[in-house]
Motif scaffolding. Structure first.
Motif, mmCIF file in Angstrom:
data_model
loop_
_atom_site.group_PDB
_atom_site.id
_atom_site.type_symbol
_atom_site.label_atom_id
_atom_site.label_comp_id
_atom_site.label_asym_id
_atom_site.label_seq_id
_atom_site.Cartn_x
_atom_site.Cartn_y
_atom_site.Cartn_z
ATOM 1 N N THR A 99 -10.656 4.504 2.158
ATOM 2 C CA THR A 99 -9.336 4.999 1.747
ATOM 3 C C THR A 99 -9.207 6.465 2.119
ATOM 4 O OG1 THR A 99 -10.139 5.584 -0.465
ATOM 5 C CG2 THR A 99 -9.206 3.382 -0.203
ATOM 6 N N ASP A 100 -7.971 6.939 2.240
ATOM 7 C CA ASP A 100 -7.728 8.362 2.440
ATOM 8 C C ASP A 100 -6.314 8.696 1.965
ATOM 9 O OD1 ASP A 100 -5.907 7.634 4.444
ATOM 10 O OD2 ASP A 100 -7.157 8.319 6.101
ATOM 11 N N ARG A 101 -5.932 9.958 2.155
ATOM 12 C CA ARG A 101 -4.617 10.405 1.687
ATOM 13 C C ARG A 101 -3.579 10.221 2.785
ATOM 14 N NH1 ARG A 101 -5.337 13.027 -3.133
ATOM 15 N NH2 ARG A 101 -7.406 13.898 -3.541
ATOM 16 N N GLY A 102 -3.386 8.971 3.206
ATOM 17 C CA GLY A 102 -2.372 8.653 4.187
ATOM 18 C C GLY A 102 -0.987 8.650 3.562
ATOM 19 N N PRO A 103 0.004 8.041 4.209
ATOM 20 C CA PRO A 103 1.376 8.023 3.682
ATOM 21 C C PRO A 103 1.423 7.602 2.216
ATOM 22 C CG PRO A 103 1.313 7.038 5.855
ATOM 23 C CD PRO A 103 -0.120 7.277 5.464
ATOM 24 N N LEU A 104 2.181 8.321 1.443
ATOM 25 C CA LEU A 104 2.272 8.037 0.007
ATOM 26 C C LEU A 104 3.481 7.151 -0.260
ATOM 27 C CD1 LEU A 104 0.749 8.668 -2.587
ATOM 28 C CD2 LEU A 104 2.274 10.604 -2.941
ATOM 29 N N TRP A 105 3.224 6.028 -0.894
ATOM 30 C CA TRP A 105 4.238 5.012 -1.169
ATOM 31 C C TRP A 105 4.648 5.112 -2.634
ATOM 32 C CZ3 TRP A 105 2.891 -0.945 -0.877
ATOM 33 C CH2 TRP A 105 4.069 -1.704 -1.085
ATOM 34 N N ASP A 106 5.949 5.276 -2.849
ATOM 35 C CA ASP A 106 6.495 5.299 -4.213
ATOM 36 C C ASP A 106 7.219 3.981 -4.453
ATOM 37 O OD1 ASP A 106 7.746 5.690 -6.607
ATOM 38 O OD2 ASP A 106 8.660 7.615 -6.085
ATOM 39 N N PRO A 107 6.581 3.013 -5.096
ATOM 40 C CA PRO A 107 7.200 1.689 -5.270
ATOM 41 C C PRO A 107 8.420 1.706 -6.170
ATOM 42 C CG PRO A 107 5.186 1.838 -6.557
ATOM 43 C CD PRO A 107 5.238 3.078 -5.715
ATOM 44 N N ALA A 108 8.572 2.739 -6.999
ATOM 45 C CA ALA A 108 9.718 2.793 -7.907
ATOM 46 C C ALA A 108 11.033 2.988 -7.155
ATOM 47 C CB ALA A 108 9.526 3.912 -8.928
#
Length: 478
Positions: free
Chosen positions: A350-359
């Motif tokens: 894992t790494d700090r790739g694209p951040l997904w906000d499911p809300a």
């Protein structure tokens, strides 16, 4: 549609043609039986030679892996009092036999719900508390991911329901989110598989889901005694997540966030990949007590890990989780996540790739686990519900061993069956962990960067749970 080159898995771009097509004195079959290869046996093409080499590689790898997995299976218990450092040194942390230190409060979160504890008020039944959205998890996808989030509605355009490897004919051949449950007419849906219309070895574009990569996410830093990263904008994916809010009574609410991917790329050991499958459901559970987040559960393959809310990373108070490359298993920190095999040869990353906000884009529902009833919530009142009750698999069935795409290694296979849907993820669970009521559920109060886990094995893929208590109410006696 021609797949993008970077979506083509190593070893699957070979264009094997069979025999060379030139007549010689030695018959082809006799030549092969004698074990002759070019130049002594010109009838065998370069493609056939590569196939022999691939089989030899798999055979050698099977022997090595067999020894490793057998050794791993012999490790089945660690005394409860073993120190954390010793546990790490032995490579056994995370095994269900090691209980670690428990917080006395953990026992409170074994929730038993009675019908009279749940409200019958229509407004309450339909509404999801605002705090569920306020503490929705944020998901770091892997920066080098090949298979991004998928839209469950679009996924159904590219699959055909099959029973016993045979397409289901008639009106149910074309399924969507409003009629998928009708496939339960066939053997209660248990052996129905939503099979890809394309050869997945060719990596059709819809498997990759590149158009669903979350848009730009800007991290700000708020200075202070504790630096806290704050979300300012972005993080929306075109692929909707699924939120299922479950009131357990006594002020306990479980918020299940489900994430769907059209393809799961398995892990490699000695350059041999196993565990691929079409369709992939992962989830994060946030358990609330009287509106306050208390526990977080992260699914990993066919098991998972539970943490206190205080232990996990946060952005503006929201828990941050990490999706592993290919497998999409969920973790509480970035970096490698090894299993009990030497030199980290089996691990998730894992790494700090694209951040997904499911809300920002999700189908939201409330669920009564005592009656197995799903309802669209006040946030998305038009969300379809029929797909949720489909009791079959969201991908291809396990490929037989005579299929050129398939091979097996000590009970692990290159391709396994697609997964079951959210209804089979033990939404009625009393403990925050997904396992049965009598299985241990360790709540971790720290993030351990040196943790090494025991690989649970994938077998041929997911099937209905043997424990009837872990099945939906309607199917618990089947």
């Amino acid at each position: 549609m021609k797949p993008s080159p970077h979506l083509v898995e190593e070893g699957h771009a070979l264009n094997e043609k069979g025999y060379a097509g030139v007549e010689h004195a030695i018959p082809k079959q006799d030549c092969l039986k004698a074990g002759l290869l070019p130049p002594k046996c010109p009838q065998v093409s370069a493609g056939m030679r590569q196939r022999h080499l691939k089989k030899a590689t798999v055979l050698v790898g099977s022997i090595i892996l067999g020894c490793l997995f057998i050794h791993m299976d012999l490790i089945n218990y660690v005394p409860p009092g073993i120190p954390q450092q010793g546990c790490n040194w032995l490579g056994l942390c995370g095994h269900s036999g090691w209980t670690g230190q428990h917080d006395p409060r953990d026992n409170y979160f074994d929730v038993v719900t009675s019908p009279e504890e749940l409200s019958n008020d229509f407004r309450v039944v339909r509404e999801i508390p605002q705090y569920v959205l306020d503490y929705a998890p944020l998901v770091h996808l892997f920066s080098g991911e090949q298979f991004w989030p998928g839209d469950i509605a679009e996924h159904l355009f590219h699959v055909t329901p099959e029973l016993n490897y045979t397409p289901i004919q008639g009106r149910l051949q074309y399924s969507n989110l409003t009629n998928l449950d009708e496939l339960n007419e066939f053997e209660r849906g248990r052996h129905v598989y939503l099979t890809s219309n394309d050869n997945v070895e060719e990596r059709p574009e819809w498997l990759g889901g590149e158009k669903n990569i979350p848009d730009n996410f800007d991290d700000g830093v708020e200075s202070g005694a504790d630096e806290i990263r704050k979300q300012s904008k972005g993080g929306r994916s075109e692929a909707p997540a699924v939120l299922v809010s479950v009131d357990k009574g006594k002020g306990i609410v479980d918020a299940f966030w489900f994430f769907f991917y059209s393809y799961n790329l398995g892990n490699k050991v000695f350059n041999i990949r196993f565990g691929n499958h079409v369709g992939d459901w992962e989830h994060t559970l946030v358990r609330f007590q009287h509106g306050k987040p208390q526990l977080v559960y992260l699914s990993e393959h066919n098991f998972g890990e539970a943490y206190s809310y205080d232990a996990v990373e946060k952005i503006a108070g929201r828990p941050v989780v990490y999706s592993a490359t290919g497998s999409h298993a969920m973790y509480a920190r970035p970096g490698p996540h090894p299993y009990v095999l030497p030199l980290g040869i089996l691990h998730d990353q894992t790494d700090r790739g694209p951040l997904w906000d499911p809300a920002l884009n999700s189908h939201t529902y409330t669920y009564n686990h005592l009656t197995d009833t799903l309802r669209p919530s006040n946030f998305t009142p038009q969300a379809p519900t029929q797909w949720f009750y489909f009791a079959g698999h969201w991908g291809d069935r396990f490929y037989p061993l005579d299929d050129d795409r398939q091979y097996g290694i000590v009970g692990e296979y290159h391709y396994v069956s697609g997964p079951l849907g959210p209804r089979f993820k033990h939404l009625s669970r009393r403990k925050v962990c997904q396992g049965g009521y009598h299985e241990p559920c360790v709540i971790k109060h720290w993030l351990d960067p040196d943790e090494v886990k025991v690989w649970p094995g994938l077998g041929e893929g997911e099937d209905w749970p043997d424990d009837p208590e872990m099945r939906p109410l309607e199917l618990s006696q089947q």
